[in-house]
Design a protein around this motif. Structure first.
Motif, PDB file in Angstrom:
ATOM      1  N   ARG A   1      -1.712  -6.786   0.631  1.00 42.79           N
ATOM      2  CA  ARG A   1      -1.571  -5.610   1.490  1.00 42.79           C
ATOM      3  C   ARG A   1      -2.406  -4.454   0.943  1.00 42.79           C
ATOM      4  NH1 ARG A   1      -0.095  -5.582   6.389  1.00 42.79           N
ATOM      5  NH2 ARG A   1       1.718  -6.876   5.824  1.00 42.79           N
ATOM      6  N   LEU A   2      -2.384  -4.245  -0.376  1.00 35.85           N
ATOM      7  CA  LEU A   2      -3.166  -3.165  -0.967  1.00 35.85           C
ATOM      8  C   LEU A   2      -4.657  -3.396  -0.740  1.00 35.85           C
ATOM      9  CD1 LEU A   2      -3.496  -0.612  -2.634  1.00 35.85           C
ATOM     10  CD2 LEU A   2      -3.355  -2.017  -4.706  1.00 35.85           C
ATOM     11  N   ALA A   3      -5.108  -4.636  -0.911  1.00 33.40           N
ATOM     12  CA  ALA A   3      -6.521  -4.935  -0.671  1.00 33.40           C
ATOM     13  C   ALA A   3      -6.901  -4.620   0.772  1.00 33.40           C
ATOM     14  CB  ALA A   3      -6.800  -6.404  -0.996  1.00 33.40           C
ATOM     15  N   LEU A   4      -6.011  -4.918   1.717  1.00 30.40           N
ATOM     16  CA  LEU A   4      -6.273  -4.632   3.127  1.00 30.40           C
ATOM     17  C   LEU A   4      -6.320  -3.131   3.386  1.00 30.40           C
ATOM     18  CD1 LEU A   4      -6.580  -5.750   6.016  1.00 30.40           C
ATOM     19  CD2 LEU A   4      -4.093  -5.708   6.208  1.00 30.40           C
ATOM     20  N   LEU A   5      -5.388  -2.385   2.777  1.00 31.01           N
ATOM     21  CA  LEU A   5      -5.364  -0.940   2.966  1.00 31.01           C
ATOM     22  C   LEU A   5      -6.614  -0.284   2.396  1.00 31.01           C
ATOM     23  CD1 LEU A   5      -1.628  -0.200   2.086  1.00 31.01           C
ATOM     24  CD2 LEU A   5      -2.663  -0.174   4.353  1.00 31.01           C
ATOM     25  N   LEU A   6      -7.060  -0.747   1.238  1.00 32.23           N
ATOM     26  CA  LEU A   6      -8.258  -0.173   0.627  1.00 32.23           C
ATOM     27  C   LEU A   6      -9.506  -0.558   1.396  1.00 32.23           C
ATOM     28  CD1 LEU A   6      -7.411  -0.720  -3.144  1.00 32.23           C
ATOM     29  CD2 LEU A   6      -7.382   1.436  -1.880  1.00 32.23           C
ATOM     30  N   ALA A   7      -9.554  -1.782   1.936  1.00 36.19           N
ATOM     31  CA  ALA A   7     -10.704  -2.204   2.732  1.00 36.19           C
ATOM     32  C   ALA A   7     -10.759  -1.425   4.036  1.00 36.19           C
ATOM     33  CB  ALA A   7     -10.635  -3.698   3.003  1.00 36.19           C
TER      34      ALA A   7
ATOM     35  N   ALA B   1     -11.812   0.006  -6.368  1.00 36.26           N
ATOM     36  CA  ALA B   1     -11.579   0.449  -4.989  1.00 36.26           C
ATOM     37  C   ALA B   1     -10.516   1.528  -4.936  1.00 36.26           C
ATOM     38  CB  ALA B   1     -11.172  -0.743  -4.122  1.00 36.26           C
ATOM     39  N   LEU B   2      -9.500   1.426  -5.784  1.00 34.79           N
ATOM     40  CA  LEU B   2      -8.445   2.440  -5.814  1.00 34.79           C
ATOM     41  C   LEU B   2      -8.994   3.779  -6.296  1.00 34.79           C
ATOM     42  CD1 LEU B   2      -5.408   3.039  -5.472  1.00 34.79           C
ATOM     43  CD2 LEU B   2      -5.113   2.406  -7.874  1.00 34.79           C
ATOM     44  N   LEU B   3      -9.848   3.762  -7.320  1.00 34.23           N
ATOM     45  CA  LEU B   3     -10.449   5.009  -7.804  1.00 34.23           C
ATOM     46  C   LEU B   3     -11.402   5.602  -6.777  1.00 34.23           C
ATOM     47  CD1 LEU B   3     -11.078   4.048 -11.536  1.00 34.23           C
ATOM     48  CD2 LEU B   3      -9.506   5.790 -10.682  1.00 34.23           C
ATOM     49  N   ASP B   4     -12.115   4.761  -6.059  1.00 38.09           N
ATOM     50  CA  ASP B   4     -12.982   5.265  -4.994  1.00 38.09           C
ATOM     51  C   ASP B   4     -12.158   5.952  -3.904  1.00 38.09           C
ATOM     52  OD1 ASP B   4     -15.409   4.556  -6.083  1.00 38.09           O
ATOM     53  OD2 ASP B   4     -15.498   2.608  -5.089  1.00 38.09           O
ATOM     54  N   ALA B   5     -11.013   5.348  -3.574  1.00 40.20           N
ATOM     55  CA  ALA B   5     -10.150   5.954  -2.558  1.00 40.20           C
ATOM     56  C   ALA B   5      -9.621   7.303  -3.029  1.00 40.20           C
ATOM     57  CB  ALA B   5      -8.992   5.011  -2.231  1.00 40.20           C
ATOM     58  N   ALA B   6      -9.228   7.373  -4.301  1.00 45.26           N
ATOM     59  CA  ALA B   6      -8.717   8.632  -4.843  1.00 45.26           C
ATOM     60  C   ALA B   6      -9.815   9.684  -4.941  1.00 45.26           C
ATOM     61  CB  ALA B   6      -8.093   8.392  -6.216  1.00 45.26           C
ATOM     62  N   ARG B   7     -11.034   9.244  -5.175  1.00 46.95           N
ATOM     63  CA  ARG B   7     -12.145  10.197  -5.226  1.00 46.95           C
ATOM     64  C   ARG B   7     -12.377  10.821  -3.846  1.00 46.95           C
ATOM     65  NH1 ARG B   7     -18.496   8.645  -5.268  1.00 46.95           N
ATOM     66  NH2 ARG B   7     -19.343  10.737  -5.534  1.00 46.95           N
ATOM     67  N   ALA B   8     -12.239  10.018  -2.795  1.00 49.31           N
ATOM     68  CA  ALA B   8     -12.504  10.496  -1.441  1.00 49.31           C
ATOM     69  C   ALA B   8     -11.351  11.333  -0.879  1.00 49.31           C
ATOM     70  CB  ALA B   8     -12.777   9.307  -0.511  1.00 49.31           C
ATOM     71  N   ARG B   9     -10.125  11.086  -1.342  1.00 45.54           N
ATOM     72  CA  ARG B   9      -8.957  11.781  -0.794  1.00 45.54           C
ATOM     73  C   ARG B   9      -8.132  12.370  -1.933  1.00 45.54           C
ATOM     74  NH1 ARG B   9      -5.800   8.098   3.490  1.00 45.54           N
ATOM     75  NH2 ARG B   9      -4.386   9.879   3.267  1.00 45.54           N
ATOM     76  N   THR B  10      -8.125  13.682  -2.019  1.00 40.98           N
ATOM     77  CA  THR B  10      -7.387  14.322  -3.100  1.00 40.98           C
ATOM     78  C   THR B  10      -5.886  14.097  -2.973  1.00 40.98           C
ATOM     79  OG1 THR B  10      -7.343  16.394  -1.838  1.00 40.98           O
ATOM     80  CG2 THR B  10      -9.141  16.095  -3.407  1.00 40.98           C
ATOM     81  N   ASP B  11      -5.374  13.871  -1.748  1.00 41.96           N
ATOM     82  CA  ASP B  11      -3.941  13.666  -1.596  1.00 41.96           C
ATOM     83  C   ASP B  11      -3.478  12.340  -2.179  1.00 41.96           C
ATOM     84  OD1 ASP B  11      -5.437  12.446   0.564  1.00 41.96           O
ATOM     85  OD2 ASP B  11      -3.512  11.995   1.516  1.00 41.96           O
ATOM     86  N   LEU B  12      -4.423  11.446  -2.495  1.00 41.49           N
ATOM     87  CA  LEU B  12      -4.058  10.149  -3.075  1.00 41.49           C
ATOM     88  C   LEU B  12      -4.077  10.169  -4.602  1.00 41.49           C
ATOM     89  CD1 LEU B  12      -6.166   7.680  -0.860  1.00 41.49           C
ATOM     90  CD2 LEU B  12      -3.747   8.254  -0.608  1.00 41.49           C
TER      91      LEU B  12
ATOM     92  N   THR C   1      -1.209   7.239 -11.074  1.00 48.01           N
ATOM     93  CA  THR C   1       0.046   6.684 -11.591  1.00 48.01           C
ATOM     94  C   THR C   1       0.034   5.165 -11.503  1.00 48.01           C
ATOM     95  OG1 THR C   1       1.255   8.661 -10.924  1.00 48.01           O
ATOM     96  CG2 THR C   1       2.544   6.686 -11.327  1.00 48.01           C
ATOM     97  N   LEU C   2      -0.374   4.634 -10.353  1.00 48.45           N
ATOM     98  CA  LEU C   2      -0.424   3.186 -10.182  1.00 48.45           C
ATOM     99  C   LEU C   2      -1.496   2.572 -11.085  1.00 48.45           C
ATOM    100  CD1 LEU C   2       0.761   0.828  -8.484  1.00 48.45           C
ATOM    101  CD2 LEU C   2      -1.156   1.134  -6.923  1.00 48.45           C
ATOM    102  N   GLY C   3      -2.629   3.264 -11.234  1.00 51.27           N
ATOM    103  CA  GLY C   3      -3.699   2.736 -12.076  1.00 51.27           C
ATOM    104  C   GLY C   3      -3.344   2.707 -13.543  1.00 51.27           C
ATOM    105  N   GLY C   4      -2.530   3.653 -13.989  1.00 49.66           N
ATOM    106  CA  GLY C   4      -2.077   3.656 -15.372  1.00 49.66           C
ATOM    107  C   GLY C   4      -3.197   3.919 -16.367  1.00 49.66           C
ATOM    108  N   PRO C   5      -2.994   3.542 -17.619  1.00 48.44           N
ATOM    109  CA  PRO C   5      -3.996   3.823 -18.655  1.00 48.44           C
ATOM    110  C   PRO C   5      -5.324   3.124 -18.403  1.00 48.44           C
ATOM    111  CG  PRO C   5      -2.273   2.361 -19.486  1.00 48.44           C
ATOM    112  CD  PRO C   5      -1.811   2.847 -18.162  1.00 48.44           C
ATOM    113  N   ARG C   6      -5.313   2.010 -17.701  1.00 46.09           N
ATOM    114  CA  ARG C   6      -6.574   1.314 -17.443  1.00 46.09           C
ATOM    115  C   ARG C   6      -7.450   2.075 -16.444  1.00 46.09           C
ATOM    116  NH1 ARG C   6      -6.382  -5.177 -17.924  1.00 46.09           N
ATOM    117  NH2 ARG C   6      -5.520  -5.226 -20.040  1.00 46.09           N
ATOM    118  N   ALA C   7      -6.829   2.844 -15.561  1.00 47.29           N
ATOM    119  CA  ALA C   7      -7.619   3.656 -14.635  1.00 47.29           C
ATOM    120  C   ALA C   7      -8.395   4.721 -15.401  1.00 47.29           C
ATOM    121  CB  ALA C   7      -6.695   4.302 -13.597  1.00 47.29           C
ATOM    122  N   LEU C   8      -7.777   5.343 -16.392  1.00 52.31           N
ATOM    123  CA  LEU C   8      -8.479   6.335 -17.197  1.00 52.31           C
ATOM    124  C   LEU C   8      -9.559   5.682 -18.051  1.00 52.31           C
ATOM    125  CD1 LEU C   8      -5.554   8.637 -18.376  1.00 52.31           C
ATOM    126  CD2 LEU C   8      -7.130   8.975 -16.486  1.00 52.31           C
TER     127      LEU C   8
END
Length: 622
Positions: A112-118, A159-170, A176-183
């Motif tokens: 579902r997450l892959a579909l939402l990000l796509a 893809a999650l970081l790209d989405a967060a870059r495009a939308r500040t509300d995300l 939080t979902l990305g955790g330490p690996r996102a940083l």
């Protein structure tokens, strides 16, 4: 001699072609080097504009057209540029990504997450207008996943970081979902640098509170505080403050003078959640900060501490500006000797001949004398306002901004800031023990009611006083204030006042407001209600939409509320709304085609609610 001639001649003959050829090549290379080479920018400009509009900066060979000559020159330039590059020294590879002990997403939720990000990366795609908008469901999906403390699959992190870059509300939920690996990943791509400096809100949950072992290693904590990335420092400060507010404040105090102004502002703002009276000395020092924004934030935080010295100073200033006049104090209980505690007798006269309300008794007494005391109208309590005459240096140090915004008077601007920073319980003390509702009902003299009530509204929101918010809100059935009326529209901000009420009470107030006034003024009110909406509020919204449809209203006038309903209605209401998806009969005077649009809107609403229920089930660990 005769024997050497053939040798020389043969040598000359043998070497002749080679020498000639090398000489020819050298001269060709020299000629090529002497020919001016077109710059890469000129080649690109000619290619973009077209050879018909701009002559290429190269001469075509015989039989060659201009476009081919341009492409050949571009190819040659590319090879030349690559050949001239020197290999850079190898840099060390990135360190190993940190471990994330949180559970992985269930298989269905991962898909579902892959579909939402796509879907986010393919905006404007064709499709039915009644289909759910997946991009609008992504924030809610992230919040649900974080509620269950899942971690994002590594393959979906980019893809999650790209989405967060495009939308500040995300960003907060995504980090939080990305955790330490996102940083960790964000350090490797400058496009994601927002994650390194903007980890606020729920993003701090990506960094769990240090364990007892980590908490027992102050040297390691100090090193991270002094050398870590900004997001790591914000997270560390929040965790330290939650664990030990004094220790967290000491951590911040140690480097405060060396921090940048924007960092000081964000660190100071992070003290809100665990604010306590022990923070007052630090905040008092921050009132003298070089940055105006830091000083203003420090003053705001101090005013949220009712026992602070700043709150006392503001209260003293407000007391000289706002007073209750024409009031009669409550009579004291009589003593056993037949007189009240203040020395008055049971007949209302004091022993010195004055009445109990402090006025000399000149009226008709037993001896026949009359009195000329104030009338009942003159004794009606009212609030008198005298705004400050100047904004002195002490007021400015305490956070009072001297220059008002355009169109606002100086004295009313200063008055509002003083009252806003005054502890609300002081008004009950000064106004004879009256409660907030009684105080708000007292008339204000000389047209100062709008300014005074506006300041009380801001104070109620800042101090999170539900009792004062209720008093200022009033009853939902009262007609809403519109911009064209003389009523105090400027100080009535129901959305902010509602935010200080318990969620259930908030929903009930908005539901009654919608039932009385419809949806036209309810959009901002709905935005502060807890999700999913409680039953009374959800029913009121759906009923109002149904009434609007039956009245033949334009459906696109309610698109904002319909969008909120898709995200905020309880998904279990989908079956009950199914009946509204049918196309109604066109009524006389209705907007052309409105029935079909309403049907599509309700179909989309029902489909979105059912999809949200599926998403919730997919994330349920049970």
């Amino acid at each position: 001699m005769t024997s050497t001639t053939p040798v020389a001649s043969s040598t000359s003959a043998a070497s002749g072609p080679s020498v000639a050829s090398s000489t020819s090549a050298a001269s060709g290379a020299s000629a090529a080097s002497s020919t001016p080479t077109a710059s890469w920018d000129d080649l690109v400009a000619a290619a973009l504009l077209g050879t018909e509009r701009r002559t290429p900066p190269v001469a075509p060979r015989p039989g060659q057209d201009a476009p081919s000559a341009l492409l050949d020159a571009a190819a040659l330039s590319t090879v030349r540029r690559r050949a001239g590059l020197r290999p850079a020294p190898a840099r060390p590879g990135p360190g190993r990504a940190p471990e994330d002990p949180r559970p992985a997403l269930p298989t269905a939720a991962r898909s579902r997450l892959a579909l939402l990000l796509a879907d986010r990366s393919a905006p404007g795609r064709g499709g039915s207008r009644s289909a759910p908008d997946l991009a609008e469901l992504l924030p809610q999906w992230l919040a649900l996943a974080n509620h269950h403390s899942y971690r994002v699959p590594d393959a979906l992190l980019p893809a999650l970081l790209d989405a967060a870059r495009a939308r500040t509300d995300l960003r907060a939920e995504a980090l939080t979902l990305g955790g330490p690996r996102a940083l960790w990943l964000a350090r490797l791509n400058p496009d994601w640098k927002f994650a390194l400096r903007g980890a606020t809100g729920r993003a701090s949950a990506a960094h769990p509170e240090p364990s007892s072992e980590a908490a027992a290693a102050p040297d390691e904590e100090q090193r991270l505080w002094e050398e870590g990335l900004f997001a790591e420092r914000v997270s560390l400060l929040a965790a330290a403050r939650h664990r030990d507010p004094a220790a967290g404040l000491a951590l911040l105090s140690g480097t405060w003078s060396t921090e940048r102004a924007e960092d000081r502002l964000m660190f100071l703002d992070s003290l809100r959640d665990d604010l306590s009276p022990s923070d007052e000395p630090f905040l008092e020092q921050a009132l003298s900060d070089r940055s105006r924004n830091v000083r203003a934030t420090a003053a705001e935080l101090l005013s949220a501490l009712p026992g602070s010295a700043l709150a006392a100073r503001m209260a003293e200033r407000s007391r000289h500006c706002v007073s209750l006049t024409g009031d009669e104090p409550t009579a004291e209980a009589p003593t056993a000797e037949g007189s009240t505690h203040d020395g008055s007798t049971h007949d209302g006269l004091t022993h010195d001949g004055s009445t109990h309300d402090g006025l000399t008794h000149d009226g008709p007494t037993a001896d026949g004398l009359t009195h000329d005391g104030p009338t009942a109208a003159e004794r009606t309590p009212r609030i008198t306002v005298r705004p400050p005459d100047e904004c002195d240096s002490g007021m400015q140090r305490d956070g009072i901004v001297p220059k008002p915004p355009s169109g606002r008077g100086e004295r009313s601007w200063w008055l509002g800031q003083l009252v806003e920073a005054t502890p609300l319980d002081r008004w009950t003390e000064w106004f004879g023990g009256r409660g907030p509702a009684e105080i708000v009902a007292v008339p204000v003299a000389d047209g100062w009611q709008a300014d005074l009530h506006a300041a009380w509204c801001r104070a109620a929101v800042r101090q999170r006083s539900a009792e004062w918010c209720r008093a200022l809100l009033g009853t939902p059935a009262v007609a809403p204030v519109t911009a064209g009326e003389a009523a105090p529209a400027a100080w009535r901000d129901p959305a902010k006042l509602l935010s200080a009420l318990p969620s259930r009470e908030r929903a009930e107030w908005v539901a009654e407001f919608i039932a009385s006034h419809g949806l036209s003024d309810a959009f901002r009110l709905l935005g502060v209600c807890a999700v999913p909406w409680a039953e009374p509020l959800g029913r009121a919204v759906v009923d109002a939409l149904d009434i609007a449809r039956d009245a033949g209203s334009y459906p696109w006038s309610f698109s904002g509320v319909m969008g909120l309903a898709e995200r905020c209605l309880d998904p279990t209401q989908a079956d009950r709304l199914e009946v509204l998806t049918a196309i109604p009969d066109e009524r006389e005077g209705a907007a052309p085609g409105a029935g079909g649009y309403w049907a599509e809107a309700f179909q989309r609403l029902v489909g979105t609610l059912r999809l949200r229920e599926v998403m919730r089930t997919e994330l349920d660990p049970t």
